[in-house]
Scaffold this motif. Sequence first.
Motif, PDB file in Angstrom:
ATOM      1  N   LEU A   1       0.673  -1.290  -0.058  1.00 28.78           N
ATOM      2  CA  LEU A   1      -0.004   0.260   0.050  1.00 28.78           C
ATOM      3  C   LEU A   1       0.774   1.245  -0.032  1.00 28.78           C
ATOM      4  CD1 LEU A   1      -2.610   1.456   0.117  1.00 28.78           C
ATOM      5  CD2 LEU A   1      -2.536   1.167   2.652  1.00 28.78           C
TER       6      LEU A   1
ATOM      7  N   ILE B   1       2.308   1.862  -3.417  1.00 31.65           N
ATOM      8  CA  ILE B   1       1.260   2.478  -4.427  1.00 31.65           C
ATOM      9  C   ILE B   1       1.135   4.080  -4.269  1.00 31.65           C
ATOM     10  CG2 ILE B   1      -1.261   2.453  -4.914  1.00 31.65           C
ATOM     11  CD1 ILE B   1      -1.397  -0.691  -4.135  1.00 31.65           C
TER      12      ILE B   1
ATOM     13  N   GLN C   1       1.857   6.502  -6.941  1.00 32.64           N
ATOM     14  CA  GLN C   1       0.644   7.403  -7.558  1.00 32.64           C
ATOM     15  C   GLN C   1       0.554   8.610  -7.212  1.00 32.64           C
ATOM     16  OE1 GLN C   1      -0.334   5.855 -10.121  1.00 32.64           O
ATOM     17  NE2 GLN C   1      -0.956   3.769  -9.754  1.00 32.64           N
TER      18      GLN C   1
ATOM     19  N   CYS D   1      -7.715   8.373  -3.902  1.00 35.35           N
ATOM     20  CA  CYS D   1      -8.179   6.999  -4.281  1.00 35.35           C
ATOM     21  C   CYS D   1      -9.005   6.532  -3.198  1.00 35.35           C
ATOM     22  CB  CYS D   1      -6.914   6.411  -4.176  1.00 35.35           C
ATOM     23  SG  CYS D   1      -5.992   6.438  -2.615  1.00 35.35           S
TER      24      CYS D   1
ATOM     25  N   LEU E   1      -9.707   2.687  -1.110  1.00 31.39           N
ATOM     26  CA  LEU E   1      -9.021   1.630  -0.550  1.00 31.39           C
ATOM     27  C   LEU E   1     -10.337   0.602  -0.389  1.00 31.39           C
ATOM     28  CD1 LEU E   1      -6.735  -0.541  -0.046  1.00 31.39           C
ATOM     29  CD2 LEU E   1      -6.783   0.361   2.441  1.00 31.39           C
TER      30      LEU E   1
ATOM     31  N   ASN F   1      -9.680   5.389  -9.338  1.00 35.31           N
ATOM     32  CA  ASN F   1      -8.432   5.449  -8.555  1.00 35.31           C
ATOM     33  C   ASN F   1      -8.739   4.199  -7.466  1.00 35.31           C
ATOM     34  OD1 ASN F   1      -7.153   7.238 -10.309  1.00 35.31           O
ATOM     35  ND2 ASN F   1      -7.777   8.780  -8.988  1.00 35.31           N
TER      36      ASN F   1
ATOM     37  N   ILE G   1      -7.943   1.003  -5.195  1.00 32.14           N
ATOM     38  CA  ILE G   1      -7.064   0.156  -4.685  1.00 32.14           C
ATOM     39  C   ILE G   1      -7.730  -1.087  -4.018  1.00 32.14           C
ATOM     40  CG2 ILE G   1      -5.081  -0.023  -3.013  1.00 32.14           C
ATOM     41  CD1 ILE G   1      -4.442   2.999  -3.549  1.00 32.14           C
TER      42      ILE G   1
ATOM     43  N   ASP H   1      -4.966  -1.405  -9.065  1.00 34.03           N
ATOM     44  CA  ASP H   1      -3.784  -1.469  -8.002  1.00 34.03           C
ATOM     45  C   ASP H   1      -4.120  -2.555  -6.900  1.00 34.03           C
ATOM     46  OD1 ASP H   1      -2.288   0.280  -9.495  1.00 34.03           O
ATOM     47  OD2 ASP H   1      -2.541   1.807  -8.238  1.00 34.03           O
ATOM     48  N   THR H   2      -3.373  -3.725  -6.754  1.00 32.98           N
ATOM     49  CA  THR H   2      -3.952  -4.856  -5.970  1.00 32.98           C
ATOM     50  C   THR H   2      -2.962  -5.344  -5.190  1.00 32.98           C
ATOM     51  OG1 THR H   2      -5.659  -5.300  -7.613  1.00 32.98           O
ATOM     52  CG2 THR H   2      -5.494  -6.775  -6.246  1.00 32.98           C
TER      53      THR H   2
END
Length: 323
Positions: A39, A42, A46, A94, A96, A117, A119, A135-136
């Motif tokens: 995380l 990322i 980003q 973003c 999550l 965005n 995650i 994004d993972t």
Amino acid sequence: MMPETLSVKALGGYIELQLPEVQEYYPNFIKLNTARNCLEYILRVQGYTLIYIPYYTCNVVLDAVKKINIAYQFYHVDVQLNPVLDFTVAPNECLLYTNYFGLKENTVKALKEKIDNLIVDNAQAFFSVALPGVDTFYSCRKFFGVPDGAYLQLSSEDRLSLTSDVSVSRFSHLIKRIDLGAEHGYADFIANNVDLEDNEIKNMSALSRRMMKSIDYEACLEARNDNFNYLHRSLSSYNELAVDPDSVNGPMAYPLLVPHQGLKTRLIAQKIFVPTYWPNVLNWVSSDSDEFYLAEHLLALPIDHRYDRDDMNRIIDTLKELL
């Protein structure tokens, strides 16, 4: 004479730990030391200015966010673990979302259509396939007997320059469990968790990567699915959490949501170890919230590849005596 360095293969000498070498499950992903560092990776690459985090999550997620001093806001999930999106995610922000227990793949797909965005936290969903361009990240040690390790699918081509981690000092709880039993390795397991809390972003260690290449993933996936579905057939009538059996894909645990108090303590007394996801949530939300109810009442029953039908029957019989 050729100098002795780590890059030169040693010939002869004592024989090392012997593990079959097959294939990693995610050979093309970025290989890091921990999921929380995925995380952080990322967010650093980003360059988001704000991240939306679910209240129902582990406190280490917040630690990763605070570490790089990015703004954050919490959002709610309902009692079925679906996000309550009463806000708009700006282009430089973003969101999550956790694929809870590996059972929220359909929710992840729906979020991809709404949130640019996004995650995805697949720490509880090792076998869930990452969506293209999303994004993972994944945790290795939540699913397999390894000291650390994580995988990251990153939509950006940018990469951080990292050194490799060393895991040899985090290995003792794994071998103690084999040689002495789970209780004898538990203190080392806790110490390992503490050691990982403040660990910098690094590449996955050679030890963890070697171990991840030795796993029979198909057998692990099949066992998890079989055990999950067997529990579900017996316990679904008690479960307040809606579960779609057709969406089961190697879940981390069987989440049984029941209103009864004290079941975790009574199960642990029977050596059926049920963790709390997550105790920090009880301090983050009000006592009348869905997240508080989930943290207090959700039983994450073990269904992984170590267990067979007899073990599942033991869980079922014990629970039916308590419910």
